[in-house]
Scaffold this active site. Structure first.
Site, short mmCIF file in Angstrom:
data_model
loop_
_atom_site.label_atom_id
_atom_site.label_comp_id
_atom_site.label_asym_id
_atom_site.label_seq_id
_atom_site.Cartn_x
_atom_site.Cartn_y
_atom_site.Cartn_z
CB ALA A 1 3.63 1.43 -6.39
CB ILE B 1 6.45 8.77 -9.13
CG1 ILE B 1 6.41 8.44 -7.51
CG2 ILE B 1 4.92 9.11 -9.27
CD1 ILE B 1 6.03 9.81 -6.66
CB VAL C 1 1.20 -11.70 1.97
CG1 VAL C 1 1.06 -12.99 1.16
CG2 VAL C 1 0.31 -10.66 1.52
CB ALA D 1 11.94 14.65 -7.00
CE LYS E 1 12.37 17.40 -10.67
NZ LYS E 1 12.44 15.86 -10.75
N GLY F 1 0.84 -1.23 0.09
CA GLY F 1 -0.04 0.03 -0.02
C GLY F 1 0.83 1.42 -0.01
CB THR G 1 12.85 7.44 -13.84
OG1 THR G 1 13.98 6.98 -12.97
CG2 THR G 1 13.23 8.52 -14.84
#
Lengths: 483, 505
Positions: free
Chosen positions: B18, B349, B188, B52, B80, B15, B347
């Site tokens: 992503a 996100i 899990v 960022a 930004k 959670g 990169t």
């Protein structure tokens, strides 16, 4: 500082060579550009096919050739697309136009909404949602006009080739291309694999830092370095053309292309033609249909290295492909553009040629895929057509077909000539439908989509009434010109 | 009418950023097709990398209907305009990789060809940053939204955000839960796979709860619980090109200026990030453990931090590379579970977002089909490979020889794809063109020139103009940019009016 490029020699016998020489000199005026005008090569399709894609207009614009000179004074006509008949026996004809198909609503492509509607049974023909198709089917024409449904289309030209060639030649002369007439007797290759010198029939010789081969399939210059060519004949069955130049009549705004038992035929005003696969055709019967036609052999394929050493092949010396979808001159102009933006220095580094070649190959292979699609997706009973349907397509086309067949997705490739809508137009036009509807379209309720689609069609229909016929539009332009 | 298929039961494991981005997107974009169940554990922290971002995040937010000012206020975000790289080509250098172009963006020939020509002729030139609207805006600490017309100088840039990822995930969680996502807290402990197909049938939690699903999304971070763990998909290791494998992170109070850009400062065995938010500044040292010890790295970070520290330094371990396939069977890895590229160009996100976009576009109706899966993997591979080359360039294009780390990256063998790009640039100032992919021409130009690789050749058409006229043009452009930028508001002031931070819910 590296040794700069100074001299360029273009050799060719048709409009491709003139365009190359004119563009290089115009856009890089500091170069010394010579055009060796040879006899025309009858089998150079980039020089011989009257129909062109819209890219020719941008090319003219970059050279500073206005529509008055490029279209009106040369007797060219505008074409919005191609009308395909008889390619899938049980289906009506379909129009591939250079336009958007449908209006975007929601975040998903129109064709995905159309596919849902089609499955539900209430969609009209896919091309009926393309404004330019409605325009073209009615024999009407307007250039893109903001604020109307006819805002986003593009259009190609049907050229009067001899007049067009004279115009480009005069332009080349005007911008300072040195023009020589002559025939190539011999091409000398040096030990680096560069074209060192051309010997002319009757004496004399020519040399340049960079040589451009626009001599057609014979590839007199580039072919003297090596003969390595990829063979596409497994996917593009037509290896013969009959081309006929008749009396000048107004070219159709939607060029008809009709499939026959072993190929297809077209009529674009004065020029008509028949393409066929020799192995499957009754050549005598076809020849009887077009007794004065020039008979041309095509060997479909491309050089993976159109640029090698100091020699760049442009047009049919680089790629041979049947004229279905009118890509011959388009590929040549695109390569000329690329060469201008990638002009080398005198060293001709292989890494620069490799980058040029990478782009050329990517572009030509997707053109090949698009042309091959018409065959692989065709539905006709004759042996040639059955053989085409049974041949496994090239990997990249197979990927497109698999992706489309699943849910209507059209994967992206570098250097695509045709838009996703155009791919969809041919796929759908020939009856290729996905297995399922893309769930993303559900973001727009079906009844809202239906209403939007109906409204879009009604807008197009109403607007078509207010447009002139192609002949009237050309006449209006001509009279504007004479004022 | 289309018969609506049975809703696909999507189970998301993890959670963090992503996981909640994925949950929110699926729930919002495929409401009739999917039911989403997200499992996360409060006992497991989130990595929260990628504070960022790249400009693409704006399209994600827009598609989900997230209002900019509200989002920025809640995540205490700042604007930004690019990334400042300090000490990369040489110690003492500083350049900005802007989300924008150099020059006016109008000419027939790219600006850098003229730049190379004058530069090689030994002509005195202003700093390159002065000739980019975005860089100038950034350097002056100002901000205004770009104008819609790209023909205007003030329309030649894009922007992204710097925000608190720890606050973004809860924000998305609220949005996702309102859209029907079910959340379960738990760890899990077992994965039940189908004996024939190998697909995952269900997961079991520590308390014995069993959750069945049709499609599993692995957002478990570096653990890669499902794709790396249960499905045993191998990891392709890129450590030989990207040797950094650890980071030590420590936020501090924002006391100095809130820069509208992120900084990446080269260090003896890696680099240090500085990401200013409204309330705090993120700091971290990304380093290669083969070249520096943990304690030494931590001390170096602590010494460099500008404001009052807000937490103890925290250590992260990672490996550069990716799973050979991100989508295996009925399980899709998104985010760190699929691979890791250091945050040098922000990169992380972006990769999450591309994976979500591809998953939504290729969403199954029942059991995933091989064509969908293969296409997803093709798209994601392409993204990873292109970013990888771009990151390697930063390390390799250097003259630094002040530490064993820089000696290694400067002299290492690079991928052929990058070697060819560099060669074309060095010889002719040519940027290998792609129509898609995250970093386009201007980004490559910024890093090449910023790290001191001035091409030996250029487009010969750039020679056609009179050098005096080119000089005059450059001077005029510089002045025009400076005048326009001077009229834009201060970044901090803009934030205070537009999106002052609110207390976290």
């Amino acid at each position: 500082m590296t040794e700069p490029l100074r001299t360029v020699l273009v050799a060719g016998g048709g409009i491709t060579g003139w365009y190359a020489a004119a563009a290089i000199k115009r856009r890089a005026p500091f170069l010394d550009v010579t055009m060796l005008a040879t006899r025309g090569a009858p089998d150079a399709l980039a020089d011989r096919i009257a129909c062109t894609l819209p890219s020719i207009r941008g090319f003219h614009a970059d050279l500073g050739i206005g529509e008055e000179d490029a279209v009106l004074r040369t007797g060219a006509a505008c074409r919005l697309g191609t009308l395909f008949s008889g390619w899938a026996d049980d289906l009506p004809d379909y129009a591939h136009v250079y336009d958007r198909y449908g209006q975007r609503f929601g975040a998903t492509s129109f064709h995905l909404h159309w596919l849902r509607a089609r499955r539900a049974g209430w969609a009209d023909a896919f091309d009926s949602y393309a404004p330019a198709a409605a325009l073209a089917r009615a024999g009407r024409f307007v250039p893109p006009t903001p604020g109307t449904p006819f805002a986003d289309h593009d259009y190609g030209l049907t050229l009067d080739l001899p007049r067009q060639e004279r115009m480009v030649r005069a332009f080349a002369d005007h911008v300072g291309v040195r023009i020589l007439a002559g025939e190539i007797a011999d091409v000398a290759i040096d030990d680096r694999g560069f074209v060192a010198r051309l010997t002319l029939v009757g004496g004399g010789s020519l040399a340049a830092d960079l040589v451009v081969d626009a001599t057609g399939p014979a590839a007199r210059l580039r072919g003297a370095i090596d003969q390595a060519v990829d063979d596409w004949s497994g996917w593009l069955p037509c290896d013969r053309l009959l081309i006929h130049a008749g009396a000048p009549i107004e070219p159709p705004v939607l060029t008809p292309v009709v499939a026959h038992a072993a190929g297809w035929r077209w009529s674009s005003g004065a020029q008509t033609g028949i393409a066929y696969a020799a192995a499957h055709a009754d050549e005598a019967a076809l020849a009887a249909l077009m007794p004065d036609g020039d008979r041309i052999a095509i060997r479909p394929g491309m050089r993976r290295a159109p640029w090698r050493g100091n020699c760049v092949a442009i047009g049919d010396s680089a790629t041979q492909v049947e004229p279905l979808e009118w890509c011959n001159l388009h590929l040549a102009l695109s390569a000329i553009d690329r060469l201008v933006t990638m002009l080398p220095d005198a060293a001709m580094a292989p890494v620069e040629a490799a980058d040029f070649n990478r782009q050329c190959v990517a572009e030509a292979e997707r053109v090949r895929d698009f042309v091959a699609l018409h065959y692989v997706a065709a539905r006709r009973p004759e042996p040639m057509w059955r053989a085409c349907a049974a041949t496994p397509p090239p990997d990249s086309l197979a990927h497109t077909l698999t992706q489309f067949a699943e849910r209507g997705r059209l994967p992206f490739y570098e250097e695509e000539t045709f838009s996703r809508d155009e791919w969809a137009a041919v796929l759908i036009g020939q009856g290729v439908l996905p297995r399922r509807v893309d769930p993303l379209v559900e973001a727009v309720p079906a009844d809202a989509a239906a209403a939007a689609m109906a409204r879009h069609k009604a807008d197009i229909a109403a607007a078509v009434q207010r447009t002139p016929t192609h002949a009237a539009w050309l006449a209006a332009q001509a009279s504007r010109l004479s004022r | 009418m289309t018969t609506p298929g049975k809703a696909v039961r999507v189970v998301i494991v993890g959670g963090g950023t992503a996981g909640w981005m994925t949950a929110a997107a699926i729930a919002r974009l495929l409401p009739h097709r999917a039911s989403v169940h997200l499992v996360e554990s409060e006992a497991i922290g989130i990595v929260g990398v990628g504070e960022a971002t790249l400009p693409h995040i704006r399209f994600f937010n827009e598609r989900l209907g997230i209002p900019e000012a509200e989002f920025m206020a809640l995540t205490r975000a700042t604007f930004k305009l690019g990334i400042e790289f300090r000490d990369w080509g040489r110690i003492g250098d500083s350049y900005i990789h802007p989300f924008g172009t150099f020059g006016s963006g109008k000419g027939a020939i790219d600006f850098h060809h003229y730049w190379s020509r004058l530069s090689r002729a030994g002509a005195p030139l202003p700093p390159l940053d002065d000739l980019s609207y975005a860089c100038t805006l950034a350097r002056q600490g100002r901000f205004a939204h770009p104008q819609a017309d790209p023909g205007q100088l003030a329309g030649t840039f894009g922007y992204a955000y710097q925000f608190d990822a720890q606050l973004f995930a809860p924000y998305l969680r609220g949005l996702a839960e309102r859209a029907g996502v079910v959340r379960t807290d738990g760890i899990v402990t077992a994965v039940d796979r189908d004996g024939d197909t190998g697909d995952i049938r269900a997961i079991t939690l520590a308390d014995g709860t069993r959750i069945e699903g049709d499609l599993f999304v692995d957002c478990s971070g570096f653990r890669s619980l499902l794709v790396g763990g249960a499905m045993e998909e191998p990891f392709e290791d890129w450590a030989h090109w990207l040797p950094a494998d650890r980071a030590v992170a420590m936020p501090c109070r924002t006391e100095t200026a809130v820069t509208p850009y992120t900084s990446a400062i080269a260090m003896p065995a890696g680099w240090r990030w500085r990401i200013p938010l409204q309330h705090r500044t993120g700091n971290g040292y990304v380093y290669a453990s083969a070249f520096v010890g943990d304690a030494e790295a931590r001390d170096a970070l602590v010494a460099a931090v500008e404001g009052e520290p807000l937490a103890e330094p925290r250590l992260l371990r990672f490996r550069a590379g990716r799973r050979r396939r991100s989508w295996v069977g009925n399980c899709v890895a998104i985010g760190l579970a699929s691979g890791f590229l250091e945050p040098l160009e922000s990169t992380s996100i972006y990769l999450v977002q591309q994976a979500i976009t591809a998953l939504v576009e290729l969403f199954p109706d029942g059991a995933p089909s091989p064509p969908d899966r293969d296409e997803f993997n093709r798209v994601i591979d392409l993204e990873y490979d292109r970013i990888r080359d771009f990151l390697i360039l930063h390390y390799h294009a250097t003259t630094r020889s002040d530490s064993p780390f820089w000696d290694y990256v400067r002299t290492m063998t690079i991928p052929d794809s990058l070697a060819e790009k560099l060669d074309l640039w060095r010889r002719r100032g040519r940027v290998v063109k792609y129509r898609e992919g995250v970093f386009l021409d201007a980004s490559w130009v910024a890093v090449y020139l910023g790290q001191g690789i001035v091409p030996e050749g250029w487009d010969p058409r750039a020679d056609a103009s009179d050098p005096v006229a080119v000089h005059r043009g450059i001077a005029a452009l510089r002045q025009e940019i400076a005048a326009d930028v001077a009229a834009r508001p201060d970044h901090r002031g803009f934030l205070d009016r537009y999106c002052p931070m609110t207390d976290a819910a």
